[in-house]
Scaffold this motif. Structure first.
Motif, PDB file in Angstrom:
ATOM      1  N   THR A  34       3.819  -2.715  -2.229  1.00 60.20           N
ATOM      2  CA  THR A  34       2.261  -2.047  -1.796  1.00 60.20           C
ATOM      3  C   THR A  34       2.354  -1.971  -0.454  1.00 60.20           C
ATOM      4  OG1 THR A  34       1.422  -3.150  -3.995  1.00 60.20           O
ATOM      5  CG2 THR A  34       0.018  -1.797  -2.299  1.00 60.20           C
ATOM      6  N   TYR A  36      -0.452  -0.908   2.766  1.00 63.41           N
ATOM      7  CA  TYR A  36      -1.963  -0.663   3.139  1.00 63.41           C
ATOM      8  C   TYR A  36      -2.026  -0.139   4.463  1.00 63.41           C
ATOM      9  CZ  TYR A  36      -2.957  -3.515  -0.801  1.00 63.41           C
ATOM     10  OH  TYR A  36      -2.668  -4.148  -2.113  1.00 63.41           O
ATOM     11  N   TRP A  91       4.438  -9.502  -4.369  1.00 61.90           N
ATOM     12  CA  TRP A  91       4.395 -11.030  -4.899  1.00 61.90           C
ATOM     13  C   TRP A  91       5.425 -11.895  -4.652  1.00 61.90           C
ATOM     14  CZ3 TRP A  91       0.477 -13.457  -7.858  1.00 61.90           C
ATOM     15  CH2 TRP A  91       0.850 -14.643  -8.338  1.00 61.90           C
ATOM     16  N   TRP A  98       0.838 -13.560  -3.485  1.00 62.78           N
ATOM     17  CA  TRP A  98       0.926 -12.350  -2.733  1.00 62.78           C
ATOM     18  C   TRP A  98       1.278 -12.916  -1.355  1.00 62.78           C
ATOM     19  CZ3 TRP A  98      -2.957 -12.367  -6.639  1.00 62.78           C
ATOM     20  CH2 TRP A  98      -2.750 -11.167  -7.341  1.00 62.78           C
ATOM     21  N   PHE A 100       2.251 -10.936   2.375  1.00 60.16           N
ATOM     22  CA  PHE A 100       2.141  -9.500   3.384  1.00 60.16           C
ATOM     23  C   PHE A 100       3.132  -9.776   4.580  1.00 60.16           C
ATOM     24  CE2 PHE A 100      -1.708  -7.730   1.703  1.00 60.16           C
ATOM     25  CZ  PHE A 100      -2.457  -8.832   0.899  1.00 60.16           C
ATOM     26  N   GLY A 101       3.478  -8.443   4.968  1.00 64.25           N
ATOM     27  CA  GLY A 101       4.202  -8.519   6.083  1.00 64.25           C
ATOM     28  C   GLY A 101       3.102  -8.560   7.401  1.00 64.25           C
ATOM     29  N   GLY A 102       3.309  -8.800   8.490  1.00 65.11           N
ATOM     30  CA  GLY A 102       2.589  -9.006   9.930  1.00 65.11           C
ATOM     31  C   GLY A 102       1.835  -7.681  10.183  1.00 65.11           C
TER      32      GLY A 102
END
Lengths: 108, 125
Positions: A34, A36, A91, A98, A100-102
């Motif tokens: 995903t 964002y 995930w 979950w 996330f990337g930075g």
């Protein structure tokens, strides 16, 4: 961050830019990605889901792809209003949650 | 238009507690799983907790389990996050967001499609 993104990216209006997101077999390698978008001073907004599906209302200038343990977000026809932070997420089976990337700060 | 609105943020001393709330408008939150995600100043997003649509399933990252608890009241269309024994590294903007389904099906439905505007938590004496 479990997912690795370049801290910054830049382009001129009208250009195409690609942002990478690198993971491993326990996350990107086996799960959907995903993306964002977070414009300055605002909350994250869903851009791309399930690797390459644009969220409702998202311009077709945005596209996502995935290959192996890496994913990419491409933004074509860059516009000044695209300036902001872009984060990938998925995930992770090892962490059971979950990740996330930075985030990548895009400058137009 | 579906919207989420967080409240309850503020300044709390180290070791203190805080309860955040997430309220939905324009749709029924009861059909969806809801998550909390935080973002420390200048840092990336970090997943904090998730609760299923019925409230019967909850999940936390290993390092927050025991200090953070997530609840929901579907009659009020709200989801709360109780944070205990707060530390300086818990300071962040806390966002609530809804998933696209009633549970976090890891083969699909992992995206957070509606986000609140966030509420700031400061941990300081």
């Amino acid at each position: 961050s479990v997912l690795t993104q370049p801290p910054s990216a830049s382009g001129t209006p009208g250009q195409k830019v690609t942002i990478s997101c690198s993971g491993s077999d326990s996350n990107i390698g086996t799960k959907t990605v995903t993306w964002y978008q977070q414009l300055p001073g605002t909350a994250p907004k869903l851009l791309i889901y399930e690797n390459n599906q644009r969220a409702s209302g998202v311009s077709d200038r945005f596209s996502g792809s995935k290959s192996g343990t890496s994913a990419s977000l491409a933004i074509s026809g860059l516009q000044s209003e695209d300036e902001g932070d872009y984060s990938c997420a998925t995930w992770d089976d090892s962490l059971a949650g979950w990740v996330f990337g930075g985030g990548t700060r895009l400058t137009v | 238009e579906p919207q989420l609105l967080e409240s309850g943020g503020g300044v709390v001393p180290p070791g203190g507690s805080l309860r955040l709330s997430c309220a939905a408008s324009g749709f029924s939150l009861s059909a969806y799983a809801v998550t909390w995600v935080r973002q420390s100043l200048g840092k990336g997003l970090e997943w904090v907790s998730v609760i299923s649509a019925t409230g019967g399933s909850k999940h936390y990252p290993e390092d927050l389990r025991g200090r953070f608890r997530i609840f929901r009241d579907n009659s009020k269309n709200t989801v709360d996050l109780q944070m205990n024994n707060l530390r300086s590294d818990d300071a962040a903007i806390y966002y609530c967001a809804k998933l696209t389904q009633d549970y976090w099906y890891i083969d699909s439905g992992l995206a957070f499609d509606v986000w609140g505007q966030g509420t700031m938590v400061t941990v300081s004496s």
